[in-house]
Design an enzyme around this catalytic site. Structure first.
Site, PDB file in Angstrom:
ATOM      1  N   GLY A   1       1.221   6.384  -1.868  1.00 49.16           N
ATOM      2  CA  GLY A   1       2.019   4.882  -1.573  1.00 49.16           C
ATOM      3  C   GLY A   1       1.156   3.954  -2.197  1.00 49.16           C
ATOM      4  O   GLY A   1      -0.084   4.432  -2.470  1.00 49.16           O
ATOM      5  N   ASN A   2       1.368   2.581  -1.386  1.00 46.04           N
ATOM      6  CA  ASN A   2       0.152   1.800  -1.425  1.00 46.04           C
ATOM      7  C   ASN A   2      -0.664   1.544  -0.101  1.00 46.04           C
ATOM      8  O   ASN A   2       0.155   2.529   0.927  1.00 46.04           O
ATOM      9  CB  ASN A   2       0.955   0.588  -1.545  1.00 46.04           C
ATOM     10  CG  ASN A   2       1.558   0.025  -0.717  1.00 46.04           C
ATOM     11  OD1 ASN A   2       1.345  -0.059   0.952  1.00 46.04           O
ATOM     12  ND2 ASN A   2       3.753   0.205  -0.217  1.00 46.04           N
TER      13      ASN A   2
ATOM     14  N   VAL B   1       0.740   0.665   2.915  1.00 45.48           N
ATOM     15  CA  VAL B   1       1.945   1.485   4.066  1.00 45.48           C
ATOM     16  C   VAL B   1       0.533   2.700   4.369  1.00 45.48           C
ATOM     17  O   VAL B   1       0.877   3.059   5.627  1.00 45.48           O
ATOM     18  CB  VAL B   1       2.672   1.198   2.921  1.00 45.48           C
ATOM     19  CG1 VAL B   1       3.518   2.640   4.785  1.00 45.48           C
ATOM     20  CG2 VAL B   1       3.629   0.612   3.002  1.00 45.48           C
ATOM     21  N   GLY B   2      -0.494   2.456   3.989  1.00 49.26           N
ATOM     22  CA  GLY B   2      -1.395   4.020   3.504  1.00 49.26           C
ATOM     23  C   GLY B   2      -1.789   3.484   5.154  1.00 49.26           C
ATOM     24  O   GLY B   2      -2.410   4.625   5.653  1.00 49.26           O
TER      25      GLY B   2
ATOM     26  N   GLU C   1      -3.162   9.113  -1.291  1.00 49.26           N
ATOM     27  CA  GLU C   1      -3.168   8.746  -1.989  1.00 49.26           C
ATOM     28  C   GLU C   1      -2.979   7.977  -2.883  1.00 49.26           C
ATOM     29  O   GLU C   1      -1.305   7.539  -2.456  1.00 49.26           O
ATOM     30  CB  GLU C   1      -1.999   9.661  -2.688  1.00 49.26           C
ATOM     31  CG  GLU C   1      -2.517   9.939  -4.776  1.00 49.26           C
ATOM     32  CD  GLU C   1      -1.470   8.959  -5.221  1.00 49.26           C
ATOM     33  OE1 GLU C   1      -2.564   8.332  -5.554  1.00 49.26           O
ATOM     34  OE2 GLU C   1      -0.361   9.142  -5.833  1.00 49.26           O
TER      35      GLU C   1
ATOM     36  N   CYS D   1       0.406   5.258 -10.621  1.00 42.23           N
ATOM     37  CA  CYS D   1      -0.917   4.953 -10.037  1.00 42.23           C
ATOM     38  C   CYS D   1      -1.994   5.000  -9.889  1.00 42.23           C
ATOM     39  O   CYS D   1      -2.624   4.532 -10.223  1.00 42.23           O
ATOM     40  CB  CYS D   1      -0.789   5.904  -8.081  1.00 42.23           C
ATOM     41  SG  CYS D   1      -0.823   7.440  -9.171  1.00 42.23           S
TER      42      CYS D   1
END
Length: 498
Positions: A201-202, A205-206, A223, A257
């Site tokens: 994800g982004n 949030v990572g 990722e 991505c």
């Protein structure tokens, strides 16, 4: 419920999450997932889960993303089935215990590396590739002998609901489970300790996932994406480059991505390359992009408004495209020229069908710009010149370095997929997913007679024992003539190296 209708998305309760975690841990401790034959059955079942329901998946893609059927098959469904077949064929080799490299000093210990599952693992997947980026990690985790909790995205409810319906029908329910939900359910999952966590994800949030994983000392792979640049050599074939770049930017409406995020090109070639992009655009959408059935829509209104706001605030010039339709969450493929570093389009990963073109003085300026920003998930270079490509790749950092194409490296058999620094950590796809979910367990079997050689290690320590262990001392090659700071030693005089 007719097969043409997507299942309704019902979130998993906290009590159910507790039960899922407990059940899968019991299953793993039972040893059920360790036999290779069992793993292969589950992998094959997953392949048939996709193959038996191709039309239902295509319908769900259309609901969630407006995804054209060809893109659904080419980008995700066919790739997922292929990943299953690769894992099915190779898992015996992947899981085989390896002998350590031969070393005469340690050969008697019979050193080996055991390939063992990490336990119960968690995969949190994104909305943009809701089948491939959801099931591909599951394939590798099962191949490695783990139990898996899968948390698909709530932003793609048709696909996530379909997976929640089908997985219990095709997979062992004590081995693979689906948790449906949003922030509260994900937060609940992150309270547990996991054998491994994969988050796709982004970066915002990572960071949250990374902090939560650290609290339970759960190993994690991220990722994350980022702004993947395209460096254009004026000597490249503009038509080929434009076709591939436009495809990479338009497919899935740019919600990829590793989509080409922006172009760096010498100022003198900007207009010519934009013309090539426009020509390709018109070939792709001969009746115009706004009425084409071959363009996906943006996943949510919030994402649509974010992209429209970036486009509205750009200081660049829209070369073509720019049309938007809120009612359809539609943004036309758009190329913006004359973009500068402080432009709204350069502030963050675009994740949509908008392509900024930034003119630069030369390749050195392009490299300097890339290095002044976060390491991207992918770096693309279009050039026929090996020296040009090497200069770009040797002087930058990125998750992947791709010459003369875009996106396809992610599905190339045998290559790892992963970022570096802010674009992510860890690698997956194929055998690398197996490795990610595998513990390399060092093992030796020491014979009794070895103490006749290594008995000197036991107290009391005496000069004789110290001397007897001298044969184990490592012999180094001759001291280098060049010092650590780059000086050359000659006749006991240090000179600066030319």
């Amino acid at each position: 419920m007719p097969s043409s209708m997507a299942p309704e998305l019902t979130f998993t309760t906290f009590k159910e999450i507790d039960e899922i975690y407990s059940t899968l841990n019991k299953t793993f401790r039972s040893g059920k997932t360790k036999p290779i034959a069992f793993r292969k059955v589950q992998i094959l079942q997953l392949a048939y889960l996709v193959q038996d329901n191709l039309e239902r998946f295509k319908e769900a893609f259309a609901i969630d993303l407006g995804r054209p059927p060809l893109e659904a098959s080419f980008l995700e469904l066919d790739t997922t089935i292929s990943d299953c077949k690769i894992a099915y064929d190779r898992v015996d080799k992947w899981a085989r215990t390896e002998k350590a490299p031969f070393n005469i000093t340690f050969a008697a210990f019979r050193p080996v590396i055991r390939k063992e599952p990490k336990g119960v693992v968690l995969s949190i997947s994104p909305f943009n590739y809701p089948v491939w980026l959801t099931l591909s990690p599951v394939i590798g985790a099962i191949a490695a002998g783990n139990c898996v909790v899968l948390k698909p995205s709530e932003l793609s409810p048709a696909i996530s609901g379909l997976l929640a319906e089908l997985i219990p029908k095709y997979m062992d329910n004590d081995v693979v489970r689906v948790v449906l939900g949003a922030i509260p359910e994900t937060s609940k999952l992150m309270e547990y300790q996991w054998g491994h966590v994969l988050y796709t994800g982004n970066g915002r949030v990572g960071k949250i996932i990374g902090v939560a994983a650290a609290k339970t000392l759960s190993p994690i792979s991220l990722e994350l994406g980022g702004k993947s640049p395209v460096v254009i050599d004026p000597k490249c074939d503009f038509k080929i480059a434009a076709r591939r770049i436009m495809w990479g930017k338009c497919v899935n409406a740019g919600q990829t991505c590793v989509a080409p995020d922006y172009i760096l090109i010498p100022r003198s070639s900007e207009d010519a390359f934009i013309k090539a992009l426009k020509d390709v655009h018109d070939e792709f959408y001969p009746s115009g992009a706004t009425t084409s059935p071959d363009i996906s829509h943006i996943i949510t209104l919030a994402h649509f408004h974010r992209l429209k706001n970036l486009l509205d605030r750009t200081s660049g010039t829209i070369a073509f495209g720019g049309q938007t339709d809120e009612s359809r969450k539609f943004i036309a493929p758009t190329v913006v020229k004359g973009v500068k570093d402080d432009d709204s389009l350069m502030s963050d990963e675009i994740f949509g069908p908008i392509l900024p073109v930034m003119p630069v003085d030369d390749v050195d300026a392009a490299i300097a710009y890339i290095n002044a920003h976060d390491h991207p998930l992918a770096l693309y270079c279009f050039s026929p010149d090996a020296a040009f490509k090497n200069k770009v790749f040797d002087n930058t950092q990125s998750g992947s370095a791709v010459a003369n194409d875009v996106l396809v490296h992610c599905a190339t058999d045998g290559l790892p997929f992963g970022g570096i620094g802010p674009s992510g950590s860890g690698y997956h796809t194929g055998g690398f997913t197996f490795d990610m979910f595998t513990h390399l367990r060092a093992s030796i079997d020491s014979p009794g007679w070895i103490d006749t050689i290594l008995g000197a290690r036991f107290p009391p320590y005496t000069p004789k024992k110290i001397a007897s262990l001298g044969y184990l001392a490592t012999k180094l090659p001759p001291r280098p003539r060049i010092s650590a700071n780059g000086h050359v030693r000659s006749l006991n005089i240090w000179h600066l190296r030319a």
